[in-house]
Design an enzyme around this catalytic site. Structure first.
Site, PDB file in Angstrom:
ATOM      1  N   HIS A 127      52.234  51.260  35.505  1.00  0.00           N
ATOM      2  CA  HIS A 127      53.593  50.725  35.635  1.00  0.00           C
ATOM      3  C   HIS A 127      54.547  51.845  36.032  1.00  0.00           C
ATOM      4  O   HIS A 127      54.346  53.005  35.695  1.00  0.00           O
ATOM      5  CB  HIS A 127      54.084  50.147  34.298  1.00  0.00           C
ATOM      6  CG  HIS A 127      53.566  48.780  34.004  1.00  0.00           C
ATOM      7  ND1 HIS A 127      53.969  47.662  34.685  1.00  0.00           N
ATOM      8  CD2 HIS A 127      52.673  48.346  33.077  1.00  0.00           C
ATOM      9  CE1 HIS A 127      53.359  46.600  34.191  1.00  0.00           C
ATOM     10  NE2 HIS A 127      52.559  46.987  33.222  1.00  0.00           N
ATOM     11  N   THR A 178      43.118  62.731  32.290  1.00  0.00           N
ATOM     12  CA  THR A 178      44.370  62.545  33.035  1.00  0.00           C
ATOM     13  C   THR A 178      44.380  63.300  34.356  1.00  0.00           C
ATOM     14  O   THR A 178      45.289  63.112  35.153  1.00  0.00           O
ATOM     15  CB  THR A 178      45.560  63.019  32.187  1.00  0.00           C
ATOM     16  OG1 THR A 178      45.396  64.419  31.876  1.00  0.00           O
ATOM     17  CG2 THR A 178      45.662  62.226  30.891  1.00  0.00           C
TER      18      THR A 178
END
Length: 212
Positions: A127, A178
């Site tokens: 998002h 990540t």
């Protein structure tokens, strides 16, 4: 009378590796069971199974047109997992129980001989986080996730969108990936960092063999 076949199906659903060790008597019903189950999944979703694959009855696959799930031979999907395409898997890929994979727009790819332990999460989407708009109204983005060949991903690992994990890497339990992971790297932590190299394990294997 106790229904041993029903119990055996439950066992295989949670531990699909046992499917490939079945004796001929059990294979006589297990192959038919899997053929019917996979035929049903392919009839209602854009999924393509390779040869000798296994899917647990409560592994939930969703692959709308344009979000196809394809796999090579000898892949398995264990119980209580959620798989949303697009996804492309090579041969001999293992996805253990309670995993959640969402391919977003650009998909998840997994190379040959990769093993993924239970409760892993891979989301190939994200998002926006602009402060002037609520999260759920913001546009999502998708770069995709790529996992190479001969990768071992431990239990409860999270992998975020945009990450590439190169061939032969190992990801320790409870790690959060990540950033890109190089070949042969052993990773651990949140966020994960490199703590070793698989090639360094060769000497310990030689010592073990010599000791035996």
């Amino acid at each position: 009378m106790i229904d041993y076949i029903a119990q055996h199906k439950r066992r295989l659903a949670w531990m699909p590796g046992l499917y490939y060790k079945l004796k001929p008597k059990a294979l006589s019903w297990a192959r038919t069971w899997q053929a019917n189950l996979q035929a049903y999944v392919m009839s209602v979703e854009t999924v393509e199974f390779g040869h000798n694959c296994f899917i647990a009855p409560d592994c939930h696959m969703f692959a709308e047109p344009g979000r196809k799930i394809t796999m090579g031979d000898h892949c398995f999907f264990a119980a209580a997992s959620f798989m949303h395409g697009p996804m492309t898997l090579g041969n001999n890929v293992a996805i253990n129980h309670s995993c959640s994979f969402n391919g977003g727009k650009n998909g998840i790819s997994i190379g040959d001989n990769t093993r993924i332990a239970n409760n892993c999460v891979i989301h190939a989407s994200n998002h926006g986080m602009h402060p002037d708009q609520v999260i759920w109204q913001q546009a999502s983005t998708s770069q995709g996730v790529s996992i190479g060949k001969d990768v071992w991903i431990g239990a409860n690992v999270g992998i975020v969108d945009g990450v590439t994990i190169a061939d032969h890497a190992v990801i320790g339990m409870h790690s959060m990936i990540t950033k890109d992971v190089p070949q042969w790297a052993i990773m651990a932590g949140n966020p994960a960092r490199q703590i070793g190299d698989r090639r360094d394990k060769k000497d310990s294997l030689i010592k073990h063999i010599q000791a035996d």
